[in-house]
Design a protein around this motif. Sequence first.
Motif, mmCIF file in Angstrom:
data_model
loop_
_atom_site.group_PDB
_atom_site.id
_atom_site.type_symbol
_atom_site.label_atom_id
_atom_site.label_comp_id
_atom_site.label_asym_id
_atom_site.label_seq_id
_atom_site.Cartn_x
_atom_site.Cartn_y
_atom_site.Cartn_z
ATOM 1 N N MET A 97 105.935 14.124 -4.388
ATOM 2 C CA MET A 97 104.904 13.824 -4.283
ATOM 3 C C MET A 97 103.995 15.039 -5.113
ATOM 4 O O MET A 97 103.143 15.373 -5.952
ATOM 5 C CB MET A 97 104.171 12.916 -4.582
ATOM 6 C CG MET A 97 103.372 11.818 -5.005
ATOM 7 S SD MET A 97 102.776 10.582 -5.565
ATOM 8 C CE MET A 97 100.577 10.460 -5.503
ATOM 9 N N GLY A 98 103.658 15.398 -3.688
ATOM 10 C CA GLY A 98 103.230 16.341 -3.753
ATOM 11 C C GLY A 98 102.906 18.149 -4.725
ATOM 12 O O GLY A 98 102.027 18.030 -4.918
ATOM 13 N N ASN A 99 104.478 18.115 -4.735
ATOM 14 C CA ASN A 99 104.642 19.762 -5.543
ATOM 15 C C ASN A 99 104.341 18.392 -7.234
ATOM 16 O O ASN A 99 104.557 19.245 -8.095
ATOM 17 C CB ASN A 99 105.557 19.952 -5.759
ATOM 18 C CG ASN A 99 106.331 20.632 -4.759
ATOM 19 O OD1 ASN A 99 104.976 21.125 -3.397
ATOM 20 N ND2 ASN A 99 107.621 20.727 -3.524
ATOM 21 N N TRP A 100 104.332 17.253 -7.347
ATOM 22 C CA TRP A 100 104.219 17.119 -8.903
ATOM 23 C C TRP A 100 102.801 17.289 -9.227
ATOM 24 O O TRP A 100 102.446 17.476 -10.259
ATOM 25 C CB TRP A 100 104.777 15.468 -9.153
ATOM 26 C CG TRP A 100 104.937 14.859 -9.837
ATOM 27 C CD1 TRP A 100 105.340 14.873 -11.494
ATOM 28 C CD2 TRP A 100 103.872 13.559 -10.964
ATOM 29 N NE1 TRP A 100 104.598 14.494 -12.477
ATOM 30 C CE2 TRP A 100 103.335 13.199 -12.176
ATOM 31 C CE3 TRP A 100 102.224 13.727 -9.797
ATOM 32 C CZ2 TRP A 100 102.579 12.897 -12.665
ATOM 33 C CZ3 TRP A 100 101.285 12.553 -10.214
ATOM 34 C CH2 TRP A 100 101.875 12.447 -11.960
ATOM 35 N N VAL A 101 101.970 16.936 -8.236
ATOM 36 C CA VAL A 101 100.224 16.493 -8.335
ATOM 37 C C VAL A 101 100.479 18.284 -8.746
ATOM 38 O O VAL A 101 99.260 17.929 -9.996
ATOM 39 C CB VAL A 101 99.736 15.501 -7.381
ATOM 40 C CG1 VAL A 101 98.368 16.063 -6.856
ATOM 41 C CG2 VAL A 101 99.751 14.330 -6.989
ATOM 42 N N LEU A 102 100.831 18.807 -7.892
ATOM 43 C CA LEU A 102 100.247 20.333 -8.041
ATOM 44 C C LEU A 102 100.573 21.104 -9.703
ATOM 45 O O LEU A 102 100.021 21.497 -10.217
ATOM 46 C CB LEU A 102 101.237 20.727 -6.997
ATOM 47 C CG LEU A 102 100.710 22.300 -7.106
ATOM 48 C CD1 LEU A 102 98.970 23.080 -7.245
ATOM 49 C CD2 LEU A 102 101.713 23.160 -6.194
ATOM 50 N N LYS A 103 101.613 20.354 -10.298
ATOM 51 C CA LYS A 103 102.437 20.672 -11.612
ATOM 52 C C LYS A 103 101.341 20.114 -12.518
ATOM 53 O O LYS A 103 100.737 21.029 -13.554
ATOM 54 C CB LYS A 103 104.286 20.623 -11.501
ATOM 55 C CG LYS A 103 104.260 20.936 -12.925
ATOM 56 C CD LYS A 103 105.634 20.384 -12.560
ATOM 57 C CE LYS A 103 106.360 20.814 -14.026
ATOM 58 N NZ LYS A 103 107.944 20.595 -13.948
ATOM 59 N N GLU A 104 101.140 18.779 -12.525
ATOM 60 C CA GLU A 104 100.182 18.027 -13.473
ATOM 61 C C GLU A 104 98.571 18.624 -13.078
ATOM 62 O O GLU A 104 98.140 18.477 -14.331
ATOM 63 C CB GLU A 104 100.021 17.099 -13.335
ATOM 64 C CG GLU A 104 101.373 16.084 -13.784
ATOM 65 C CD GLU A 104 102.410 16.026 -14.728
ATOM 66 O OE1 GLU A 104 101.492 16.119 -15.621
ATOM 67 O OE2 GLU A 104 103.339 16.446 -14.457
ATOM 68 N N ALA A 105 98.483 19.497 -12.214
ATOM 69 C CA ALA A 105 96.783 19.813 -11.782
ATOM 70 C C ALA A 105 97.067 21.085 -13.313
ATOM 71 O O ALA A 105 96.405 21.382 -13.122
ATOM 72 C CB ALA A 105 96.250 19.674 -10.341
ATOM 73 N N CYS A 106 98.271 21.664 -12.749
ATOM 74 C CA CYS A 106 98.370 23.463 -13.104
ATOM 75 C C CYS A 106 98.561 23.015 -14.925
ATOM 76 O O CYS A 106 98.031 23.792 -15.514
ATOM 77 C CB CYS A 106 99.660 24.228 -12.721
ATOM 78 S SG CYS A 106 99.059 24.337 -10.802
ATOM 79 N N LYS A 107 99.641 21.756 -15.169
ATOM 80 C CA LYS A 107 99.160 22.115 -16.594
ATOM 81 C C LYS A 107 98.029 21.932 -16.672
ATOM 82 O O LYS A 107 97.305 21.839 -18.574
ATOM 83 C CB LYS A 107 100.556 20.779 -16.398
ATOM 84 C CG LYS A 107 101.380 21.237 -16.398
ATOM 85 C CD LYS A 107 103.158 20.314 -16.514
ATOM 86 C CE LYS A 107 102.956 19.581 -17.979
ATOM 87 N NZ LYS A 107 104.250 18.483 -17.388
ATOM 88 N N THR A 108 97.243 20.804 -16.468
ATOM 89 C CA THR A 108 96.373 20.410 -17.079
ATOM 90 C C THR A 108 94.943 21.259 -16.956
ATOM 91 O O THR A 108 94.539 21.793 -18.143
ATOM 92 C CB THR A 108 95.249 19.651 -15.810
ATOM 93 O OG1 THR A 108 96.438 18.259 -16.349
ATOM 94 C CG2 THR A 108 93.702 18.981 -16.697
ATOM 95 N N LEU A 109 94.964 22.494 -16.167
ATOM 96 C CA LEU A 109 94.156 23.464 -16.144
ATOM 97 C C LEU A 109 95.255 24.228 -17.511
ATOM 98 O O LEU A 109 93.282 25.232 -18.210
ATOM 99 C CB LEU A 109 94.232 24.228 -15.031
ATOM 100 C CG LEU A 109 93.188 23.898 -13.856
ATOM 101 C CD1 LEU A 109 93.933 25.130 -12.285
ATOM 102 C CD2 LEU A 109 91.920 23.883 -13.967
ATOM 103 N N ALA A 110 95.463 24.976 -17.460
ATOM 104 C CA ALA A 110 96.044 25.490 -19.015
ATOM 105 C C ALA A 110 95.720 25.213 -20.070
ATOM 106 O O ALA A 110 95.255 25.392 -21.643
ATOM 107 C CB ALA A 110 97.790 25.195 -19.175
#
Length: 113
Positions: free
Chosen positions: A1-14
């Motif tokens: 789940m950690g990598n999914w959270v990181l990916k979603e956070a980065c997508k949001t920043l973009a």
Amino acid sequence: MGNWVLKEACKTLALWAANPAKADLTVTVNISVVQFSKKDFVQVVLNTLQMTGANPKYLKLELTESLLASNVLDVKAKMEEFQQQGSHFRLMILVPVIPLCRTSNGCQLINLK
């Protein structure tokens, strides 16, 4: 789940970067001891940033005190690796709130941050 959270956070920043009202907002991601301890952690973060187009300036990696206590040399080495790759993250270390007795009438919570 950690990598999914990181990916979603980065997508949001973009996504936020394209909106002037949100472009300077930051996202904080709590990193677990298990996630940070993986040998490829730095590369996973860098790949996620590249894949999503997120600016690392607005990503905060939040580490708990248990992570720092478990292996301070690993934390230092990985943060230096990020810097060598040109990524400068805001590192947050969470220190717990500890009840300390100040008087005989009771205790007061002291935030050690």
